[in-house]
Design an enzyme around this catalytic site. Structure first.
Site, PDB file in Angstrom:
ATOM      1  N   GLU B  60      29.967 -25.301  23.978  1.00  0.00           N
ATOM      2  CA  GLU B  60      29.233 -26.147  23.054  1.00  0.00           C
ATOM      3  C   GLU B  60      27.746 -25.822  23.128  1.00  0.00           C
ATOM      4  O   GLU B  60      27.018 -25.910  22.135  1.00  0.00           O
ATOM      5  CB  GLU B  60      29.493 -27.621  23.362  1.00  0.00           C
ATOM      6  CG  GLU B  60      30.941 -28.069  23.067  1.00  0.00           C
ATOM      7  CD  GLU B  60      31.966 -27.582  24.086  1.00  0.00           C
ATOM      8  OE1 GLU B  60      31.572 -27.140  25.186  1.00  0.00           O
ATOM      9  OE2 GLU B  60      33.171 -27.643  23.785  1.00  0.00           O
ATOM     10  N   HIS B 129      39.022 -37.888  24.338  1.00  0.00           N
ATOM     11  CA  HIS B 129      39.245 -37.545  22.926  1.00  0.00           C
ATOM     12  C   HIS B 129      39.014 -38.776  22.057  1.00  0.00           C
ATOM     13  O   HIS B 129      39.588 -38.896  20.983  1.00  0.00           O
ATOM     14  CB  HIS B 129      40.669 -37.031  22.688  1.00  0.00           C
ATOM     15  CG  HIS B 129      41.050 -35.825  23.471  1.00  0.00           C
ATOM     16  ND1 HIS B 129      41.619 -35.895  24.706  1.00  0.00           N
ATOM     17  CD2 HIS B 129      40.928 -34.506  23.196  1.00  0.00           C
ATOM     18  CE1 HIS B 129      41.839 -34.671  25.171  1.00  0.00           C
ATOM     19  NE2 HIS B 129      41.419 -33.811  24.284  1.00  0.00           N
TER      20      HIS B 129
END
Ligand SMILES: Cc1ncc(C[n+]2csc(CCOP(=O)(O)OP(=O)(O)O)c2C)c(N)n1
Ligand SMILES: Cc1ncc(C[n+]2csc(CCOP(=O)(O)OP(=O)(O)O)c2C)c(N)n1
Ligand SMILES: [Mg+2]
Ligand SMILES: [Mg+2]
Lengths: 417, 337, 417, 337
Positions: B60, B129
C-alpha cells in the site's frame, strides 16, 4: 554441537570521541579496476560492481580504466565551479543560521561531487527527487541551464523572507523547483524514493523520454519506502536512477545500524534483480561516468539502476547537531577517499587545464558572489524580521480552491477570534 | 439509463473517465487481469491496455507513493486499496505527501490522485475487513474524503473525485455494493435494480464534492449519516414513525455544513450515525460543528449512534453494528428528552 | 546510441485460463546437487544456494546429496500423518464453509510439507509467527507434543462457536495459541515478520535459547514489514528463521508481480547480508533438513536465515476465490515439484517403511477422525447458529481492565440504547 | 527532591524503571550512544548496557513492529519515535497490531509497550517537526494516549505508562521540554527550575493514567487543555481576568470525563484548546462528550480554539499557534454569549 548462549549483536563504530579515526572498514580498491558492463547486461554481472568501489581518479589525480568518462576540460571546470559554489553557499548559510537569522540549516560538505556531476548529466525535463543534502543540484542547474530556482531563491527560502517562493511554509533547505527538475523536499525520510519510481513509471506509460533520479541516505534505506521503491522498480523496470548516498552517518548512527558488514547498500539492489553500482562518491569523474551510464540505461528503456555513493558527511548532520558528541573530532580529515573538490582540482592541474592560482581565485570569487547574494537576500527579510504575510496565506494551497470550512476559519481570524 | 449496482456504477465511472482522459491510470492489488477482488475494475485492462491498468505488488506504501509520483508527473492515478483496513502501510504517503504536496511546494507540484477503498463491515469480515477509518482521513488537511450511499451517487462522485485537482479518498461501503442494506442481516438483500438510485446513466456526469443530499425530508429530528448508514437511518425512521430528516453527507471533507445547519435549525434535534468506533470518530466532529452552529436551536442533546469502541468482531458483528433498532430508539429519546 | 522509446514493463504469467499450464520458468536442478555450508559460513557462500533449488528427494523418491537429514522412518511417518491430517482438515472445513456454516476458509493444499516439517524441527518454547497458510504447524504440534490448541480447538475457531477460544472475535483460520508456539495471526499482511524479529531479539537480549520462525507469502514480501524485518535481522543478528512461501500466486497475481525474473526471493536475503536458502518446499526431507540447519544456526547464535520455499498453491486463495478466473484450470497438476504427500509416501515406500495399503488406511482414518471431530465441534454451534455471547464480551480484552468509557458503553447497551 | 526539566524527568523515569525491571529495553533512532536528539535517553546505554539500550535503524515500522514482538515475548519495550510526525510509517503496527493483539488473541498475547514521541510545534520546526497527531491515536481502541504538561507529571505518567499492561503512546510536548510556555515566543522562557512542577523526586512514583488534574480552580468557564496548551490556557485566564477552571487532561484515552463533567456542570461554559488542526481533532471528541453529558448545564456554546486546518507553517508559526490572546478572546465570548 556446543551451544553458544544467545546474545544480541549491537553494532558499534570502530571509533568514538577521543579515539583516533579508523576507516579500516572501508576497503578501497585501486582506481580503474572495474569493468563497464553493457547497459542491458544481466544482473549477475553486477555482483562485483555492487561490492567494490568503482574509481576513476587515482590518488595522484590521474584517470584510470574503462569508467573514464568522455568529458571536456570545460565541463570539468564547470563542475569544479559548481562544487566550490555549493560549498561557499553552505558555509555562508550556516553562518547566517548561527547568527540567528533562520531556524535551521544543513550542509552537504564533502558530498558535492555527487549532486553536481549528476545534475550535469541529466537533462532539462528530467526530475530529481532529492533529500536535503543535494543543494548542488539546484546550484548546478542554475549555472548550466539557468532554469528554475537561482541561488538567490534558495537563500530566500532558507531565510523564509518575502522572496521565499514557498511563502515561508517549509523548513529551510526544503526547496522545490519544478522548472529545475527538483522535486519538493519532504521532511519525512524516504518518501521521495517511491515517488520517483512512480514519476518514472508515468514517463514510461506516456512513452516519454524523461527519466527520474532520486536520492536517499544510508540510514534512510531502512525506511519502508526504500523497499517499496525497489520492489516497484524491480517489477515495472521504470527509467529511474536510485542513488544511495552512503556518507557513513545518519545523525549519530553509523552506517552499520542500517546494514551489516557482509553486504553493501548496492548489493541490496542486486538482490532485487536491479543492476547496481558502488562508486567513489568523492571522485567527480567516477560520479559523472556512473551517472551517465545509469541515465543512458534508463533513457534506453533498460530500466532502473541503483548507485551507492561511498562518501563522507564532513559536517554535522544539521545546524542542530554536534558530531563531536559521537565521533572522533576531525574524522573527516582521515576519510580515505579525500575531498571531491581537492581531487577534481588536482586532476585538472594534472591535465594542465587549471592552476592553484586559478583555484584560489575561484574560491574567492564564489565566496564573494555568495556573500553579495546573501546580503541582497537578507534585504528581503529573515526569520527574525518576518515579512508581513497575511494570515490567510497559510490557507492557500491546502487545496486548489479554498473550501468553505477554510473560508470560515479565515473569517474567524478576520473577526478577531 | 441502465440499472447498475454500485460495483457496476464504479466500473462505469472508470470507463467514462478513461475514455476521455488518457492520463488516467488504474492500478492496485489484483485490479488488472482479474478486475479486483470486488470486480470494480473488471474489463478495464482489456479495454485500456496493460500500460494503463495493471496489478501492483502488495504494498500500500508503494501504491500510494508511486501514485503521488505519477500525479506529480501529470497523470491522474486512480488506485485501489483492497480493503480500507489496509490503508495504514500507505498512510504516511497519504498524510505526509499527497495531502501536503501542493501546500509545501506553494503549488509547484500537485497530487491529483484518487484512492479508492472498500470500507465498513457487515460482511462477516472480522476486524481487518470491516473497519471504517474515515476519521483518520478527515483529520488530514489537504485530503478530501468522499463516501457514496448508492450507485447513482457512487458514479457521479467518483467522476468528480477523479477530476478533482486535489487528492481524494473515495470510500466504498462494501456492504451496499449489491443493494441497499437497512441493517437486517437476516433478511434477503433487495438488489439495486429495485431501487431508484440503481438507475445510472451510462454516460458521464458528476456530483459535486462537498454537497450533501437530503435523502428524506422531515421536521422532527435531523439524522446525519453516510454510506450504508443512510439506509439504516431511513429504516429507523420507518420503524420509529418519527418524522426525521435524513441527510446523506456524501462528502465528509469538505463538509456541507450549511445543509446540516439549515436542517438542525428546523428540527432542533440531531442524531449522528456511523459504523466506525465512537471515540474520536467522525461523529465527534459532526457533533461539535452542530453544537457550535446550532447551539441555540438544540432542544435535546445531539446523540452519536455508532460502532462500539472495540475491534470489529466476527461473530458478534450484529451486536457491534448500529442497526435500525438502535437508531430508532435514539430517535425516540431525541423526541422525549 | 539509438533510443528505444520508453514503455512500462507489466509482467504477465506465461499462461492464463484456456492455455495449457507452462512452468518452464521454474528451473529445476537435480536432487542432491547442493553443498551444505557451515552454520557460520560467510554470506558469499549463499549466492548459489539462494538462486537454485535445494532438493533431497529425486523424482523416484530416493534421497540424494549432502542435505539428506538424519531422520528416522518413524519421524517421517509422523510427518506423513500430519500432512494427511492437515489436508483432511482443510477439505472438511472448506466443505463446512461451503455449507454456509462459517464465513470464510483458507486451505494450504500442496504446501503441507513446509509447516509440518518445520513444526517437527522446532521445539516447545520456540515461537512461530505464521500466516493463514500454516495450519499444519498447529496440527503437527498437537500430534507430537500435545500442547496448545487441538484440531478441535481450530475447528471451533473456524465455526466461531461456543468452543472458540478467541470468542468469535477473529475471522476463521486466524488462530492463536501461545502454548503451541503459534502467534496470533493478523489479517494485515506482513506485520508478523517484524514481530518475529523482535521476539527473537528479545530472546537474545534475555540470553534465552528460544528461537522464532516466521512465514510470509511471495506476494506479501512487497509489504513494508518484510524490509523492516530483514533490516533489523541484518543488523542485530537475532535467532529467527524468515520463511518465504513462494507458492507462485498472491490471490490473482503471479509471483512476477513481486519480483523480477533475474532474481529470487531468497536472493533478496543475500543482498541484506543474511544467509539464504532456496528449497524445494514439496520435498519433506529438504524442508526438514533446511529447517533444521536454520534452527541450529539460530540456536547457536549465528543469527537469522531466510528460506524461500518453492511450492505451489494448489487450491484457490480462499473460499472467496475462484482461480479458474485467472490461471489455467488444473495448473496444480502440472506443477513440476509434485505433491508433498505423494512424494513422502513414495520415499517411505522406497525405504520399505510404508505401503500403499497403509497409506489408503491412513487417509481413511484421518478423514474419519476429522469428520468425527467436526461433528463434535458443530455441536458447540456455528456461525449460522451463534452462541449466546453476552454483548459485553466484545469489550473484554480491548484493554486489560475495562476502562470507564467502555463501562459506559456497556451501560448504554444494558439500558437498551 | 530535585529540580528537573521535562527531559531530565523523562530520563529519570527511565532510570527508575530500568533499575527495578530487567525486562525494560529502550531503543529508537539515535537513542543509544548519543542519548536521543532531545537527550531524553542520555546515559542509559552507559548505565544499562547495549543489550538493553541501543540505536535502531531509521524505520518506525521496524521500531514499533519489533517492540510488539518483544512485548509478546515478555519484555517491556520503551521506544522513541524521533518526532510524532514520523509515526506514520509505524502506524500500521500501532493500530492493527499493538492495539489489537490482546483482543484478537483473547488475552493469549499482549503488547505492553510504551511509544514515546515528541509532539507539537512552536520550535520553528516546519510542518514535519511540529504536528500533533493525538486524534489519530485516540480513535484507536486498544491504545492509551498520554500527554504531560510538566516535569512532575511527565515522570509519574511515564512510569505509569511503562508499568501499564496495555500499549501506551506517550506524547511529549517538545515546546515545554525546557520550561512552561505561555505562548509568547518573543519573551524569554522561564526554566522549569523556577516552576513548582519542576520539583521532581528522584525516586519512583506514578501518576495514574486516566486521571485529569485541575490546574487552576475557577467558577466561570471550564477550559480543557493538555500538554503545552495548559500553560497557554493559564495565561489566557490571567490576560482575560475571567475566573476559569483549567483542566489538564493528562491522559486523553481513557479520558477522565467525570472531572470534566463536574467542572462544566459548575461553570456552564466550556472551551477546548489544542494545537492540532481543528477538523476531526481531539477537541471534537471533547466537545461531543461535554455536550452529551452537560447539555442541560451549558449556557453558551462550547468553543474549540485550535491550530488552523493547514500544515504547520514555518514562518507563520505564530499565526497558526492558538496563543493566549486567542484563548482569552474565547473566554470573553464564552461569558458574553
Ligand atoms: C520518517 C522519518 N524518521 C526520522 C526522521 C529524523 N531524521 C532526519 S535526518 C535523519 C538521519 C538520516 O540519515 P541518512 O539517511 O544517512 O542521511 P544523511 O543525513 O546522512 O544525509 C533522521 C533520523 C525523519 N526526518 N523522518
Ligand atoms: C496489508 C494487506 N494488504 C492486502 C491484503 C489482502 N490480501 C490478503 S491475502 C493477499 C495475497 C497474499 O499473497 P501471498 O503473500 O503470496 O500469500 P498466499 O496467499 O499465496 O499464501 C492479499 C492481497 C491484506 N490482507 N493485508
Ligand atoms: Mg547518512
Ligand atoms: Mg503466494
Amino acid at each position: 554441537m556446543k551451544k553458544t548462549p544467545l546474545s544480541l549483536r549491537v553494532p558499534e563504530p570502530l571509533t568514538r570521541p577521543g579515539d583516533a579515526p579508523d576507516f579500516s572498514y572501508v576497503q578501497i580498491p585501486p582506481a580503474g579496476n572495474d569493468k563497464k558492463p553493457a547497459h542491458n547486461a544481466p544482473v549477475s554481472e553486477f555482483n562485483d560492481l555492487s561490492k567494490g568501489i568503482i574509481r576513476v581518479l587515482d590518488d595522484a589525480g590521474h584517470p584510470q580504466g574503462e569508467w573514464q568518462p568522455t568529458v571536456s576540460a570545460d565541463t570539468l571546470i564547470t563542475g569544479l565551479k559548481a562544487m566550490v559554489k555549493t560549498r561557499a553557499y553552505d558555509d555562508r548559510m550556516m553562518l547566517i543560521q548561527r547568527q540567528g537569522k533562520t531556524s535551521f540549516f544543513m550542509k552537504s560538505t564533502g558530498e558535492e561531487a555527487i549532486s553536481v556531476a549528476q545534475a550535469m548529466v541529466l537533462k532539462q525535463g528530467d526530475m530529481f527527487f532529492p533529500t536535503y543534502r543535494q543543494a548542488g543540484l539546484l546550484i548546478t542547474n542554475e549555472m548550466i541551464r539557468g532554469t528554475g530556482w537561482s541561488t538567490f531563491d534558495m537563500m530566500c527560502q532558507v531565510l523564509s523572507n518575502s522572496g521565499d517562493k514557498l511563502k515561508g511554509r517549509q523548513l529551510p533547505i526544503m526547496y522545490s523547483s519544478k522548472d529545475a527538475g527538483f522535486f519538493s523536499i519532504s521532511g519525512n525520510l524516504g518518501t521521495q524514493y517511491t515517488q520517483a519510481v512512480g514519476w518514472a513509471m508515468a514517463s514510461a506509460i506516456k512513452k516519454d523520454s524523461k527519466i527520474a533520479s532520486t536520492f536517499i541516505g544510508d540510514g534512510s534505506t531502512a525506511e519502508s519506502d526504500f523497499h517499496a521503491a525497489l520492489t516497484f522498480a524491480s517489477v515495472y523496470n521504470p527509467p529511474v536512477i536510485l542513488n544511495v548516498t552512503n556518507n557513513q552517518w545518519a545523525i549519530s548512527s553509523f552506517q552499520g545500524i542500517a546494514n551489516n558488514p557482509e553486504t553493501t547498500f548496492a548489493a541490496r539492489g542486486v538482490g532485487y534483480g536491479i543492476p547496481s553500482l558502488r562508486v567513489d562518491g568523492n571522485d567527480f569523474l567516477a560520479v559523472y561516468a556512473a551517472s551517465e551510464w545509469a541515465a543512458d540505461r534508463a533513457r534506453n528503456n533498460f530500466g532502473p539502476t541503483i548507485i551507492e555513493w561511498v562518501t563522507y558527511r564532513s559536517s554535522g548532520h544539521s545546524s542542530s547537531d554536534d558530531p563531536s558528541k559521537y565521533r572522533p573530532k576531525d574524522e573527516e580529515k582521515a576519510w580515505p577517499l579525500g575531498d571531491p573538490i581537492d581531487r577534481l582540482r588536482e586532476h585538472l592541474i594534472y591535465l594542465g587545464e587549471w592552476s592553484q592560482e586559478q583555484h584560489d581565485a575561484l574560491e574567492k570569487e564564489m565566496k564573494e558572489e555568495i556573500m553579495a547574494l546573501s546580503k541582497e537576500a537578507q534585504k528581503l527579510g529573515s526569520l527574525t524580521d518576518l515579512p508581513d504575510l497575511p494570515m490567510k496565506c497559510m490557507f492557500d494551497d491546502v487545496y486548489k480552491d479554498i473550501p468553505p470550512h477554510l473560508q470560515k476559519q479565515i473569517q474567524r481570524i478576520e473577526r478577531g477570534e | 439509463m441502465a440499472t447498475m449496482n454500485m460495483i457496476q456504477a464504479i466500473n462505469s465511472a472508470h470507463h467514462n473517465a478513461m475514455e476521455t482522459n488518457e492520463d488516467i491510470v488504474v492500478f492496485g492489488e489484483d485490479v488488472g487481469y482479474f478486475g479486483g477482488v470486488f470486480r470494480c475494475t473488471e474489463g478495464l485492462q482489456n479495454r485500456f491496455g496493460k500500460q494503463r491498468v495493471f496489478d501492483s505488488p502488495i504494498s500500500e506504501c508503494g501504491i500510494i507513493g508511486t501514485a503521488v509520483g505519477m500525479a506529480a508527473y501529470g497523470l491522474r492515478p486512480v488506485v485501489e486499496i483492497q480493503f480500507a483496513d489496509y490503508c495504514y502501510p500507505g498512510y504516511d504517503q497519504l498524510v505526509s505527501e499527497a495531502a501536503r504536496l501542493r501546500h509545501r511546494s506553494a503549488g509547484d507540484f500537485t497530487a491529483p490522485l484518487t484512492v479508492r477503498m472498500p470500507t465498513g463491515g457487515g460482511i462477516f469480515g472480522g476486524q481487518t475487513h470491516s473497519q471504517s477509518p474515515e476519521a483518520l482521513l478527515t483529520h488530514v488537511c489537504g485530503l478530501k474524503t468522499v463516501i457514496p450511499s448508492n450507485p447513482y451517487d457512487a458514479k457521479g462522485l467518483l467522476l468528480a473525485a477523479i477530476e478533482d485537482d486535489d487528492p481524494v479518498v473515495f470510500l466504498e461501503p462494501k456492504r451496499i455494493y449489491n443493494g441497499p442494506f437497512e441493517g437486517y442481516h437476516d433478511r434477503p438483500l433487495t438488489p439495486w435494480s429495485k431501487h431508484p438510485d440503481g438507475e445510472v446513466p451510462e454516460t458521464h456526469y458528476t456530483i459535486p464534492l462537498g454537497k450533501a443530499k437530503i435523502s428524506r425530508a422531515g421536521k422532527d429530528v435531523t439524522i446525519l449519516a453516510y454510506g450504508n448508514m443512510v439506509h439504516v437511518a431511513l429504516e429507523a425512521v420507518k420503524v420509529s414513525g418519527i418524522d426525521a430528516e435524513v441527510i446523506d453527507l456524501r462528502t465528509l471533507l469538505p463538509l456541507d455544513i450549511d445543509t446540516i445547519v439549515a436542517s438542525v435549525e428546523k428540527t432542533g434535534r440531531c442524531i449522528i450515525v456511523h459504523e466506525a468506533t465512537l471515540t474520536s470518530g467522525y461523529g465527534a466532529e459532526l457533533s461539535a460543528q452542530v453544537q457550535e452552529n446550532c447551539f441555540y436551536s438544540l432542544e435535546t442533546p445531539i446523540q452519536r449512534i455508532t460502532g462500539w469502541d472495540a475491534p470489529y468482531p466476527h461473530s458478534q458483528e450484529w451486536d457491534y453494528f448500529p442497526g435500525p433498532a438502535r437508531v430508532a430508539r435514539a430517535l425516540v429519546r431525541a423526541m422525549e428528552a
